[in-house]
Enzyme design. Structure first.
Site, PDB file in Angstrom:
ATOM      1  N   ASP A   1       0.843  -1.249  -0.239  1.00 15.22           N
ATOM      2  CA  ASP A   1      -0.066   0.213  -0.164  1.00 15.22           C
ATOM      3  C   ASP A   1       0.829   1.023   0.115  1.00 15.22           C
ATOM      4  OD1 ASP A   1      -2.350  -1.065   0.088  1.00 15.22           O
ATOM      5  OD2 ASP A   1      -2.755  -1.107   2.182  1.00 15.22           O
TER       6      ASP A   1
ATOM      7  N   ASP B   1      -4.462  -2.889   4.982  1.00 17.42           N
ATOM      8  CA  ASP B   1      -5.318  -2.395   6.197  1.00 17.42           C
ATOM      9  C   ASP B   1      -6.643  -2.325   6.266  1.00 17.42           C
ATOM     10  OD1 ASP B   1      -5.478  -0.470   4.475  1.00 17.42           O
ATOM     11  OD2 ASP B   1      -4.350   1.022   5.203  1.00 17.42           O
TER      12      ASP B   1
END
Length: 1174
Positions: free
Chosen positions: A472, A793
């Site tokens: 990410d 996440d």
């Protein structure tokens, strides 16, 4: 049966509950709440209205306030009456149970039986003193110096050694179990939840939540207890873990307010009243039926007789009991599986979901091969010894078989049998799983210090083989500290935050209100904790950046929020990955409505038809204006690496009230207020970490939801892409266009054209992330199958985290759902911690290789010595007890010493090993053979001419029960000392010359080497008959040590020989392609035994593959696979199209691909080529 006992148990409790509730003063009992929680939908709403009037009535009965929560002064009483939020764990196995398990080992049982027979027969004296002679060589010399009385010692010594081995094994299992529980509790403590107490929102450990608490729930949470929804915004729950229903369930305070523990919040937010915790919650009830709380209940039954006065005391005993059992908190991270134990059980069901870890596959294969070889050698040894004895006595010397001599003959046969079993014990590397476990457990412990919380042990080792990392951007590569640095408002593009005076009052008011109200109320900016520090950002970081803008414009968001508290918000459309925006509707004083909206700039701007001008008045916003704005405002901001957010609003009339559920009409015709550029700086340590990854042969790809220009700018700053390179930066839309065919299915061939060059995937949805990971893993482009690590996440990153070989969840920003799907949790959300994980993973692999190099040298030498010695001198030069001692050094001590080597930077300077590279490299084979030759030459020289060199009596052809000879003691001593010095050689496996490099950084290694040396001195000098040793003088010790030290010199000689000269080593350790298959037997799901072995290893059960019966099964499996060439044809015929509609957990395609990988004809040298370099 479980049901009955359970309901009986609760019925018994119910009577007590009512009385204790009157004492407690609460107006509702545990059973009433349990019954309430079993209802769903409108039934529950009706029940609440009938029994309690409304939610406020239920809150009053539970003595709590729906807005202010508990006061906190009666928490203990609540725990007594309603229980704690814990589920007592299954009791760990006791030490005695582990000892019993260790004793189940087949080889040990054989040794015990043989030792007992030997022990029994040693007390037998043939009748008639003179008769001894007639039993021939069998009895000759047996009575020398009254040694016959000591005949029992060997049997007893073997039994004692077995006891040692069993205790060591059981202790290792026990400490491992303890470490698992430590890890479990560490994960539990990490788990916090937001509750309202005394009108303050606080974070509590999940175990401290009590009935009556008001909990705040939000997107990504995993509910820690059962409750009833008081107020919710657009709340959707995934209840599949309890009901199996995959569709998300919409929750509403008026229609379906029931929330259950262990379910995931997929969208929205809200507040709930906690009504059941621990064993009374829905998950708790299931666990009680599964028997998680059994010990507690047994204790209850015992105590029932003694305790008459109500449930109060009873519950106290329950609580004490739970404390004693190191109670497993009802923590969401594991509530779907219920802790390590349930998780292990669950793994049985989906063993095939993830392929076997690289190392596991290779070790399983190796153990089977060594086991087979050992079995054959030991059988041949026994047969030769028995035949030689029989032929010599009864054929050549023509002796009759005398009945009174039978026990003596049997004693000989038992001795031969013990020698055979000892060969097997030494041959089978039962220390391997121990080394793996020690190495992994040690690494996991150390990785915690490096901010890696490992949830699945094998993930640690898999990480060392990673060839690709899909990371990410926000929070992992960047600091996740958002600050607004530019904005476009009132037709002016400000490169810095403007002075409030530069904006019209009207624009400023709308902007401030839009940001303050249309963001989660849990998001706040708090004053800095340290003087001169930065203000603390709490909650969603993008929203914090916008609130920071409000503060920079000299306004405050809190008074506006106080004016319109959260429960007065009329309707909230929360942010999700499809909307990419968030909107909040408020009712104005005149009855009309205003909706504030914010989100990704290009998405929100598409829905705008007006924009505020310099005076703060709306003007028409045409498509042409939009294009110009994208070019002149959004792209320049994005190219500076800024994330662009657009803020807009829309007014609705009071009458007729709009249809709020018709989202497409509502989220349209907006008026744009401003576009904000938010900066999230790159973490200072990330560029260096990425360079280290690239040097280590790992490709880093960025997968982000951000705009393509922002993503590219950040990727350049991080060093993921370098100007002038041939790479791809595309967004989700383009990615899908390139990889899907006309029917919209993902085609592997198309995917193979995209992924090798892909470095940045922007504006990607979680599905894109999963598709990319699956595509890379399933690809056959490279010789090696790619091993992919992924960070995530969000709740919807779950599928990608599960699909990846190693899933990393963010410890700080990560949702509970992501953490549960992950293998490793990054406690500091930092990319450089992933690089540490790679280092530890490679270190585990290297530690196992070091141990193997050492172990196999000892194995080869010990087996050949025992075998040839037995064939030529009818007796093994190394006795059973000595062999067991060598086995103990080899297995337990060496695995401890070599598996705890700390990692070095050098590990990151080589490419990943990959799945097909043999476990034993050519350098290792060279070392094993080289040292094996040296040791055999020394041992055989000592065996056959040792008595002349040292001028001592020969120990060869010694009769039964003869005293230990100095000759054989020298052989044993030299053998052990050679192993000891070779252990130092084994520290290096890549042909390095300096084997002492960094030796003092590993105190465990040093202490084990010195400790073993000390014990060896004691054994030789004072071991006497049990160890078949006789004390040696200083000169002989000097010679033994000199020969041992020769190992170090010889090691340097071996290092000088280049591998290229030794052609035959090229294929060493490389199995023929047909035999490759047992390592990839994931496809053979019916293969119960191998799955069983895998589970054994997963649980880290040490006694693995030693059993002859299991080796037998493995031989059958190998044979089955040998006839498996027909698989090749099938595989070649498979079309390359893999339908994306296949279930995420469907294993068929990865396992077929891994098979075809195994079958593809690759030259041994090409297997070492760096994977992932495209």
């Amino acid at each position: 049966m479980g049901d009955l006992t359970n309901s009986g148990y609760y019925a018994k409790n119910q009577g007590n509950d009512v009385s204790s509730n009157h004492e407690g003063g609460f107006g509702v009992s545990v059973m009433e709440l349990r019954d309430l929680m079993e209802l769903r939908g409108s039934e529950a709403v009706v029940k609440i209205q009938e029994d309690y009037g409304d939610m406020d009535g239920l809150c009053q009965r539970l003595k709590t306030s729906p807005t202010e929560g508990l006061t906190g002064d009666d928490l203990d009483k609540r725990k007594e009456v309603y229980g704690e939020n814990l589920i007592p764990p299954k009791k760990p196995k006791t030490f005695l149970q582990l000892v019993w398990e260790a004793l189940q080992d087949v080889t040990l049982i054989i040794l015990e039986v043989a030792a007992l027979i030997s022990l029994g027969l040693s007390f037998y004296q043939p009748p008639g003193g003179d008769n001894g002679e007639s039993c021939g060589t069998a009895a000759a010399g047996a009575e020398d110096e009254g040694e016959a009385e000591a005949g029992w010692i060997e049997g007893a010594a073997i039994l004692l050694s077995v006891v040692c081995v069993v205790l060591v094994t059981a202790f290792n299992d026990w400490s491992k179990e303890k470490q698992f529980r430590g890890l479990q509790s560490r994960i539990e403590q990490e788990q916090k939840f937001q509750v309202v107490r005394g009108a303050q929102v606080i974070q509590l450990p999940v175990a401290d939540i009590v009935v009556g608490d008001i909990a705040q729930i939000k997107y990504g949470d995993l509910l820690p207890a059962d409750g009833v929804l008081i107020q919710g915004n657009d709340l959707k729950i995934d209840e599949s873990s309890l009901t199996g229903e995959s569709d998300h369930v919409k929750k509403d305070a008026d229609k379906d307010p029931m929330l259950l523990s262990g379910t995931h919040v997929m969208e929205g937010s809200g507040r709930m009243l906690v009504t059941a915790v621990g064993v009374n919650s829905q998950t708790g009830i299931i666990f009680t039926l599964l028997g998680a709380g059994e010990p507690v209940e047994e204790e209850k039954k015992e105590k029932k007789g003694k305790i008459q006065d109500g449930n109060m005391e009873n519950n106290q005993t329950k609580v004490k009991k739970q404390d004693g059992a190191a109670a497993m908190e009802m923590q969401p991270l594991k509530s779907a599986e219920g802790g390590e134990i349930e998780e292990k059980e669950k793994k049985k069901a989906n063993v095939s979901k993830k392929e076997k870890s690289v190392l596991q596959g290779k070790l399983t294969k190796l153990a089977v091969q060594i086991g087979k070889a050992g079995l054959v050698m030991s059988a041949i040894t026994v047969i030769i010894l028995v035949l030689y004895f029989a032929v010599d006595n009864f054929v050549l010397q023509k002796r009759p078989w005398l009945t009174e001599c039978t026990p003596i003959y049997v004693q000989y046969f038992v001795k031969f049998f013990i020698i055979g079993v000892t060969v097997l014990v030494v041959a089978v590397p039962e220390g391997l799983p121990l080394a793996v476990t020690i190495s992994l457990a040690y690494s996991v412990k150390k990785m915690m210090k490096d901010n890696n919380l490992v949830r699945h042990l094998d993930a640690c080792e898999t990480m060392g083989n990673a060839t690709a990392i899909c990371s990410d951007k926000t929070g992992t590569l960047t600091t996740n500290r958002m600050t607004a640095v530019a904005c476009y408002v009132g037709d002016v593009h400000y490169k810095e935050i403007p002075d409030p005076g530069a904006l019209t009052a009207k624009s400023l008011d709308i902007l401030v209100n839009a940001i303050s109200l249309n963001s989660a109320y849990t998001t706040k900016i708090l004053p800095a904790t340290k003087e001169g520090g930065l203000p603390m950002q709490v909650g969603n970081k993008t929203e914090c950046g916008l609130l920071g803008l409000v503060l920079d414009l000299k306004r405050d968001y809190q008074p506006i929020r106080n004016q319109i508290p959260e429960e007065k918000l009329y309707k909230v459309y929360t942010f999700n990955s499809t909307r990419k925006s968030m909107s909040t509707v408020i009712k104005l004083s005149d009855g009309s409505f205003r909706m504030y909206s914010k989100g990704a700039s290009e998405i929100v701007l598409k829905k705008c038809t007006k924009i505020l001008n310099q005076e703060g008045e709306p003007r028409v916003f045409r498509p042409r204006d939009k294009d110009e704005m994208v070019k002149k405002v959004i792209e320049p901001m994005a190219c500076d690496g800024l994330r662009t957010i657009c803020v807009a609003y829309r007014d609705f009339p009071a009458d007729p009230e709009p249809l709020w559920d018709n989202e497409n009409d509502i989220l349209n015709e907006l008026t744009a207020v401003c576009v904000v550029g938010i900066e999230d700086p790159v973490r200072p340590e990330v560029p260096d970490a990425i360079i280290r990854c690239q040097r280590a042969g790992i490709t880093v790809r960025m997968v982000t939801g951000d705009n393509i220009n922002t993503a590219r700018a950040i990727a350049i700053k991080c060093g993921i892409i370098h100007p002038g390179e041939d790479f791809l930066c595309i967004d989700g839309k383009e990615f899908n266009r390139r990889i899907r065919n006309e029917k919209g299915e993902v085609e592997q061939e198309r995917m193979d054209k995209v992924w090798p060059k892909l470095r940045v995937l922007a504006r990607s949805s979680p599905t894109d992330k999963h598709t990319l990971v699956k595509g890379i893993i399933d690809s056959c482009l490279t010789d090696q199958r790619q091993v992919v690590a992924v960070t995530g996440d969000g709740t919807n990153d779950g599928p990608a985290l599960k699909k990846a070989d190693v899933g990393f969840a963010m410890g700080i920003a990560g949702t509970d759902v992501a953490k549960e799907a992950s293998d490793i949790i990054l406690t500091d959300d930092n990319f450089s911690s992933i690089v540490k994980a790679v280092m530890w993973g490679r270190n585990v692999y290297d530690s196992i290789s070091k141990f193997l190099q050492f172990q196999l040298t000892v194995n080869v030498v010990a087996v050949i010595v025992a075998f040839t010695g037995a064939c030529i001198t009818q007796d093994s030069p190394l006795k059973a007890v000595q062999m067991l001692w060598v086995n103990l050094i080899m297995d337990t001590f060496a695995s401890l010493a070599l598996a705890t080597e700390p990692p070095t930077e050098a590990l990151l300077k080589r490419k990943p090993y990959g799945r097909n590279k043999p476990l034993i490299s050519s350098t290792m084979t060279k070392n094993i053979l080289g040292h094996g030759i040296y040791q055999l030459v020394i041992i055989f020289s000592l065996l056959f001419v040792g008595e002349q060199i040292f001028d001592i009596d020969s120990g060869r052809h010694a009769p039964l029960h003869s005293p230990p000879s100095e000759h054989y003691t020298i052989i044993f001593n030299t053998f052990v000392l050679m192993q000891l010095f070779n252990e130092i050689n084994a520290r290096k496996i890549h042909g390095e010359r300096n084997v002492f490099d960094g030796i003092f950084r590993n105190p465990i290694f040093c202490s084990i080497v010195f400790g073993t040396f000390a014990i060896q001195i004691v054994i030789v000098q004072f071991g006497g008959k049990p160890f078949s040793c006789t004390p040696l003088d200083l000169e002989k010790w000097g010679w033994c040590t000199f020969l041992g030290l020769g190992e170090l010199v010889w090691g340097q000689v071996i290092a000088t020989i280049p591998n290229s000269k030794l052609r035959f080593l090229r294929g060493a350790g490389q199995l023929t392609k047909k035999n490759e298959m047992p390592g990839d037997e994931d496809m053979n799901e019916d293969n119960e035994e191998i799955d069983h072995a895998e589970r054994e290893l997963r649980r880290g059960q040490v006694l693995w593959f030693r059993g002859l019966n299991r080796i037998q099964t493995q031989i059958d499996v190998v044979n089955t696979f040998k006839s498996g060439s027909s698989y090749q044809g099938q595989l070649r015929r498979q079309s390359s199209t893999t339908s994306q509609n296949q279930d995420v957990t469907n294993v068929s395609s990865p396992s077929h691909v891994s098979l075809s990988n195994a079958l593809s004809p690759t030259s041994p040298t090409s297997t070492a080529s760096p994977a992932g370099q495209c």
